[in-house]
Scaffold this active site. Structure first.
Site, PDB file in Angstrom:
ATOM      1  N   CYS A   2       0.802  -1.234   0.000  1.00  0.00           N
ATOM      2  CA  CYS A   2       0.000   0.000   0.000  1.00  0.00           C
ATOM      3  C   CYS A   2       0.836   1.286   0.000  1.00  0.00           C
ATOM      4  O   CYS A   2       1.812   1.408   0.717  1.00  0.00           O
ATOM      5  CB  CYS A   2      -0.924   0.066   1.197  1.00  0.00           C
ATOM      6  SG  CYS A   2      -2.068  -1.285   1.329  1.00  0.00           S
ATOM      7  N   ARG A  27       6.266  -0.813  -4.600  1.00  0.00           N
ATOM      8  CA  ARG A  27       5.965  -1.372  -3.280  1.00  0.00           C
ATOM      9  C   ARG A  27       5.042  -2.586  -3.370  1.00  0.00           C
ATOM     10  O   ARG A  27       4.904  -3.333  -2.412  1.00  0.00           O
ATOM     11  CB  ARG A  27       5.276  -0.313  -2.417  1.00  0.00           C
ATOM     12  CG  ARG A  27       6.142   0.886  -2.158  1.00  0.00           C
ATOM     13  CD  ARG A  27       5.303   2.035  -1.657  1.00  0.00           C
ATOM     14  NE  ARG A  27       4.877   1.842  -0.285  1.00  0.00           N
ATOM     15  CZ  ARG A  27       5.550   2.265   0.772  1.00  0.00           C
ATOM     16  NH1 ARG A  27       6.685   2.879   0.603  1.00  0.00           N
ATOM     17  NH2 ARG A  27       5.089   2.078   1.977  1.00  0.00           N
ATOM     18  N   TRP A  73      -2.673  -3.042  -1.455  1.00  0.00           N
ATOM     19  CA  TRP A  73      -2.229  -4.436  -1.483  1.00  0.00           C
ATOM     20  C   TRP A  73      -3.180  -5.162  -0.542  1.00  0.00           C
ATOM     21  O   TRP A  73      -3.164  -4.937   0.662  1.00  0.00           O
ATOM     22  CB  TRP A  73      -0.787  -4.530  -1.001  1.00  0.00           C
ATOM     23  CG  TRP A  73      -0.153  -5.871  -1.167  1.00  0.00           C
ATOM     24  CD1 TRP A  73       0.418  -6.370  -2.298  1.00  0.00           C
ATOM     25  CD2 TRP A  73      -0.004  -6.888  -0.167  1.00  0.00           C
ATOM     26  NE1 TRP A  73       0.907  -7.635  -2.070  1.00  0.00           N
ATOM     27  CE2 TRP A  73       0.664  -7.981  -0.774  1.00  0.00           C
ATOM     28  CE3 TRP A  73      -0.359  -6.999   1.180  1.00  0.00           C
ATOM     29  CZ2 TRP A  73       0.983  -9.152  -0.089  1.00  0.00           C
ATOM     30  CZ3 TRP A  73      -0.043  -8.178   1.860  1.00  0.00           C
ATOM     31  CH2 TRP A  73       0.619  -9.231   1.221  1.00  0.00           C
ATOM     32  N   ASN A  99      -3.237   2.999   4.897  1.00  0.00           N
ATOM     33  CA  ASN A  99      -2.319   1.850   4.848  1.00  0.00           C
ATOM     34  C   ASN A  99      -2.281   1.245   6.229  1.00  0.00           C
ATOM     35  O   ASN A  99      -2.322   1.976   7.214  1.00  0.00           O
ATOM     36  CB  ASN A  99      -0.872   2.292   4.572  1.00  0.00           C
ATOM     37  CG  ASN A  99      -0.686   2.765   3.171  1.00  0.00           C
ATOM     38  OD1 ASN A  99      -1.582   2.653   2.357  1.00  0.00           O
ATOM     39  ND2 ASN A  99       0.487   3.303   2.909  1.00  0.00           N
ATOM     40  N   GLY A 100      -2.093  -0.078   6.289  1.00  0.00           N
ATOM     41  CA  GLY A 100      -1.958  -0.729   7.589  1.00  0.00           C
ATOM     42  C   GLY A 100      -3.118  -1.682   7.825  1.00  0.00           C
ATOM     43  O   GLY A 100      -3.892  -1.988   6.914  1.00  0.00           O
ATOM     44  N   GLU A 477      18.846 -18.009  -1.172  1.00  0.00           N
ATOM     45  CA  GLU A 477      18.567 -16.727  -1.820  1.00  0.00           C
ATOM     46  C   GLU A 477      18.281 -16.932  -3.313  1.00  0.00           C
ATOM     47  O   GLU A 477      17.342 -16.338  -3.862  1.00  0.00           O
ATOM     48  CB  GLU A 477      19.751 -15.770  -1.597  1.00  0.00           C
ATOM     49  CG  GLU A 477      19.646 -14.435  -2.311  1.00  0.00           C
ATOM     50  CD  GLU A 477      18.386 -13.636  -1.989  1.00  0.00           C
ATOM     51  OE1 GLU A 477      17.653 -13.986  -1.057  1.00  0.00           O
ATOM     52  OE2 GLU A 477      18.126 -12.657  -2.714  1.00  0.00           O
ATOM     53  N   LYS A 481      14.862 -15.883  -5.228  1.00  0.00           N
ATOM     54  CA  LYS A 481      14.834 -14.982  -6.402  1.00  0.00           C
ATOM     55  C   LYS A 481      14.055 -15.633  -7.529  1.00  0.00           C
ATOM     56  O   LYS A 481      13.199 -15.012  -8.155  1.00  0.00           O
ATOM     57  CB  LYS A 481      16.248 -14.683  -6.925  1.00  0.00           C
ATOM     58  CG  LYS A 481      17.089 -13.646  -6.263  1.00  0.00           C
ATOM     59  CD  LYS A 481      16.566 -12.266  -6.203  1.00  0.00           C
ATOM     60  CE  LYS A 481      15.585 -12.063  -5.092  1.00  0.00           C
ATOM     61  NZ  LYS A 481      15.980 -11.625  -3.819  1.00  0.00           N
ATOM     62  N   GLU A 484      10.161 -16.056  -6.734  1.00  0.00           N
ATOM     63  CA  GLU A 484       9.327 -14.855  -6.609  1.00  0.00           C
ATOM     64  C   GLU A 484       9.074 -14.168  -7.944  1.00  0.00           C
ATOM     65  O   GLU A 484       8.029 -13.570  -8.137  1.00  0.00           O
ATOM     66  CB  GLU A 484       9.861 -13.880  -5.562  1.00  0.00           C
ATOM     67  CG  GLU A 484      11.173 -13.229  -5.874  1.00  0.00           C
ATOM     68  CD  GLU A 484      11.675 -12.331  -4.740  1.00  0.00           C
ATOM     69  OE1 GLU A 484      10.863 -11.713  -4.054  1.00  0.00           O
ATOM     70  OE2 GLU A 484      12.899 -12.261  -4.568  1.00  0.00           O
ATOM     71  N   HIS A 500      17.387 -36.913   2.373  1.00  0.00           N
ATOM     72  CA  HIS A 500      16.569 -37.288   3.528  1.00  0.00           C
ATOM     73  C   HIS A 500      15.087 -37.021   3.260  1.00  0.00           C
ATOM     74  O   HIS A 500      14.334 -36.689   4.179  1.00  0.00           O
ATOM     75  CB  HIS A 500      17.055 -36.538   4.777  1.00  0.00           C
ATOM     76  CG  HIS A 500      18.441 -36.919   5.173  1.00  0.00           C
ATOM     77  ND1 HIS A 500      18.753 -38.155   5.683  1.00  0.00           N
ATOM     78  CD2 HIS A 500      19.610 -36.240   5.081  1.00  0.00           C
ATOM     79  CE1 HIS A 500      20.063 -38.224   5.905  1.00  0.00           C
ATOM     80  NE2 HIS A 500      20.601 -37.066   5.535  1.00  0.00           N
ATOM     81  N   LYS A 595       6.985  -4.616  -1.942  1.00  0.00           N
ATOM     82  CA  LYS A 595       8.385  -4.288  -1.664  1.00  0.00           C
ATOM     83  C   LYS A 595       8.596  -4.001  -0.185  1.00  0.00           C
ATOM     84  O   LYS A 595       9.586  -4.398   0.401  1.00  0.00           O
ATOM     85  CB  LYS A 595       8.773  -3.067  -2.505  1.00  0.00           C
ATOM     86  CG  LYS A 595      10.216  -2.641  -2.351  1.00  0.00           C
ATOM     87  CD  LYS A 595      11.146  -3.596  -3.065  1.00  0.00           C
ATOM     88  CE  LYS A 595      12.601  -3.230  -2.922  1.00  0.00           C
ATOM     89  NZ  LYS A 595      13.448  -4.397  -3.238  1.00  0.00           N
TER      90      LYS A 595
HETATM   91  C1  F6R Z   1      12.879 -10.755  -1.748  1.00  0.00           C
HETATM   92  C2  F6R Z   1      12.655  -9.625  -0.875  1.00  0.00           C
HETATM   93  C3  F6R Z   1      12.011  -9.871   0.433  1.00  0.00           C
HETATM   94  C4  F6R Z   1      12.560  -8.900   1.495  1.00  0.00           C
HETATM   95  C5  F6R Z   1      11.759  -9.054   2.799  1.00  0.00           C
HETATM   96  C6  F6R Z   1      12.312  -8.163   3.885  1.00  0.00           C
HETATM   97  O1  F6R Z   1      13.503 -10.372  -2.929  1.00  0.00           O
HETATM   98  O2  F6R Z   1      12.953  -8.504  -1.212  1.00  0.00           O
HETATM   99  O3  F6R Z   1      12.173 -11.188   0.843  1.00  0.00           O
HETATM  100  O4  F6R Z   1      13.898  -9.184   1.716  1.00  0.00           O
HETATM  101  O5  F6R Z   1      10.429  -8.719   2.572  1.00  0.00           O
HETATM  102  O6  F6R Z   1      12.300  -6.837   3.492  1.00  0.00           O
HETATM  103  P1  F6R Z   1      13.237  -5.773   4.158  1.00  0.00           P
HETATM  104  O7  F6R Z   1      14.653  -6.135   3.837  1.00  0.00           O
HETATM  105  O8  F6R Z   1      12.839  -4.467   3.545  1.00  0.00           O
HETATM  106  O9  F6R Z   1      12.980  -5.836   5.626  1.00  0.00           O
END
Ligand code: F6R
Length: 600
Positions: A2, A27, A73, A99-100, A477, A481, A484, A500, A595
């Site tokens: 949001c 975001r 969102w 927002n929230g 990681e 990537k 997502e 396992h 984001k």
């Molecule tokens: C994945 C990604 C998320 C953030 C997570 C934490 O690419 O960006 O997994 O890492 O939402 O976000 P921050 O780092 O902003 O606390």
């Protein structure tokens, strides 16, 4: 997650709001809307989907010099035009964006508005209806808003317009981020300064439980108890070119390419004239005086924390635990006597981390935030901040912020080791410089990663990443990537763990991407690759120079053994990027993701 914008000035607000919302697209959102105020009243336009869809429904003949806008969102109720903000009160006098999450909205509904049927499925609507109800019962507008905000439990950032006083926007905030921009002939409201750089670079922070009354030429900040607060604006150190794609097709690709520059920038920011590492004394004291470090993070930042643990423990001998923020309070470990909490967060706004920080502060423990956004909530509320200097990260999938976090954690470990009198057998800043050069070499070989993505990932429904020791963390990681942005079901495993249970999922042609950058586990990870290949998997081995074998798909130039994650993640980021691209996915704005995750 949001986003809010607002404008009160001399220009037509429509385009300012729409452009502002476009800047907040990164975001994550699934519907959007604006409200414009003019002599004829308040005009609300909203639509499910992207801002482009909203633009199609906005009546271009309607203009107004006051307005609010929102990207939603969905949390309560599905994405739809009905649930999109702005929401209007029963009498249509008040219009609001929020927002929230309002945790007690059902209870408030029963207590104050039992006779009313809500129009939407959202928790938000309760706010605007309560304000209207209190005003109908005789309250002044400001008192009605203050009373409503005081009743809310949960998080909110909100902007409210009163049709009968169209030259004022009321703004409230608790836990969710919101800023007021102070311009020449206009004042603005934004979840993120980026959205309103088009109007001003002067911003005022709003603290929790404050009410801000914004007019064209004035901003008044008050506590909910009515005490007026004086606060000076700060200059947002953002360059509008940082938030443009330039010639890149996607922000993600631009941000991957920026990583060598980011690492060099970090070296420069944290280097003394004599070439040693420079951190603030009070941070050094906090780290060296703690008997155990607890790293709290989520998602990609959690993965950076796993690498950070290895670095800190190996270089400083201080024990480190890494915890997923959303679980920490429910699975709280026995804490040491003198812990230091390190919160790692690109955005500095992640609600799950903030929940832990609030508890940690209540317990009286020290806290350090490692973040890309120094003015963010986690930065303001922790005792200390380490800035990762990665520049704005717009693509939802984090890339440069992740490598920046690992680089800064390296410097934290190096500085602590030095303070403890532990001799290092390498020059960390020089080694980070080599990492930056290797990153450049890797970014120059995009065609190879595009080929790998085509060969292994264009058709598949799932993919495994395996690695041992630190490579395992990078596999977590790499798999995040890939999943997502490409929606391929991807999982990262410790090489020895696959057999396992999960090996049951290996079928003919299942891609298994293996990392082999760690000398001491090179033979064992290659053994694990043989196990999956014997069951039909298609292995893709990414190794490091000196450990390579003939069939490896790619060989990364050598970097210091403690810093391999900073280099080995680049091929995985690029492979994920091209896999998503080939599958026609929206790389920068993957479905369902946000984001800045500002709800718990
Ligand atoms: C994945 C990604 C998320 C953030 C997570 C934490 O690419 O960006 O997994 O890492 O939402 O976000 P921050 O780092 O902003 O606390």
């Amino acid at each position: 997650m949001c986003g809010i914008v607002g404008y009160i000035g001399a220009e037509d607000a429509k385009e300012v709001l729409l452009r502002g919302l476009e800047k907040l697209e990164y975001r994550g959102y699934d519907s959007a809307g604006i409200a414009l105020v003019n002599n004829e009243g308040v005009h609300v336009f909203k639509e499910k989907g992207r801002i482009a869809a909203l633009r199609d429904v906005v009546d271009s003949s309607v203009s107004g010099t006051v307005g609010i806008g929102h990207t939603r969102w969905a949390t309560h109720g599905p994405p739809s035009r009905l649930n999109a903000h702005p929401h209007q009160s029963e009498t249509a006098r008040f219009t609001l964006v929020h927002n929230g999450v309002i945790e007690n909205y059902e209870q408030l509904n029963r207590e104050y508005l039992a006779d009313m049927t809500m129009k939407s499925d959202t928790d938000t609507e309760i706010i605007v209806q309560l304000i209207d109800r209190f005003v109908s019962e005789g309250s002044e507008v400001e008192a009605a808003i203050t009373k409503t905000l005081s009743l809310l439990k949960g998080s909110y950032a909100t902007a409210i317009i009163d049709k009968q006083d169209p030259d004022t926007v009321y703004v409230g905030k608790n836990k969710s981020p919101l800023l007021i921009g102070v311009g020449e002939e206009a004042n603005v409201i934004a979840s993120d300064a980026m959205a309103m750089l088009q109007v001003t670079n002067q911003f005022l922070e709003i603290m929790d439980e404050e009410l801000v009354i914004v007019t064209r030429d004035n901003v008044t900040i008050k506590t909910l108890e009515g005490k007026v607060i004086s606060r000076k604006p700060y200059t947002a150190e953002l360059d509008s070119s940082d938030i443009e794609k330039g010639t890149y097709p996607h922000f993600m690709l631009k941000e991957i390419d920026e990583q060598p520059f980011v690492i060099r920038n970090i070296i420069q920011k944290y280097q003394n004239e004599d070439g040693s590492v420079r951190l603030e004394d009070n941070i050094r004291t906090a780290v060296t005086s703690s008997d155990r470090i607890y790293i709290i993070a989520a998602g990609t930042s959690y993965h950076a924390g796993l690498v950070g643990k290895q670095l800190i423990e190996r270089l400083t001998k201080c024990p480190v635990e890494v915890h997923i923020a959303s679980e920490f309070l429910y699975n709280m470990p026995v804490l040491s006597e003198n812990p230091l909490f390190i919160f790692i967060s690109q955005s500095g706004e992640t609600a799950d981390l903030r929940g832990v920080l609030v508890e940690v502060k209540k317990l009286g423990y020290q806290s350090l935030t490692v973040t890309n956004v120094p003015g963010s909530t986690l930065s303001r509320e922790a005792d200390f901040t380490l800035h990762t200097y990665a520049g704005p990260e717009i693509a939802v999938a984090s890339t440069k912020a992740y490598t920046a976090q690992m680089a800064v954690l390296t410097l934290l470990a190096v500085d602590t080791a030095k303070a403890k009198g532990i001799e290092l057998d390498f020059d960390p800043l020089q080694e980070l410089g080599i990492v930056a050069t290797v990153m450049e070499t890797l970014c120059d070989q995009k065609e190879r990663f595009e080929q790998i993505a085509s060969e292994f990932l264009s058709e598949t429904r799932n993919c495994f990443f395996i690695g041992r020791a630190t490579d395992y963390f990078v596999c977590l990681e790499g798999s995040l990537k890939l999943k997502e942005i490409s929606y391929i079901q991807a999982e990262g495993f410790a090489g020895g763990e696959l057999k396992h249970g999960t090996i049951a999922l290996i079928e003919e042609g299942t891609p298994v991407i293996a990392l082999a950058t760690q000398e001491h586990v090179n033979l064992s990870i290659r053994g694990n690759v043989k196990e999956v290949a014997a069951r039909g998997a298609a292995p893709c081995i990414i190794s490091m120079k000196g450990m390579e074998e003939d069939d490896d798909s790619f060989v990364i130039p050598t970097v210091h053994k403690l810093l391999t994650p900073l280099a080995s993640v680049i091929p995985l980021q690029l492979i994920a990027y091209y896999a998503a691209l080939h599958r026609g996915c929206d790389v920068d704005k993957p479905r369902n993701l946000a984001k800045s995750v500002t709800v718990e």
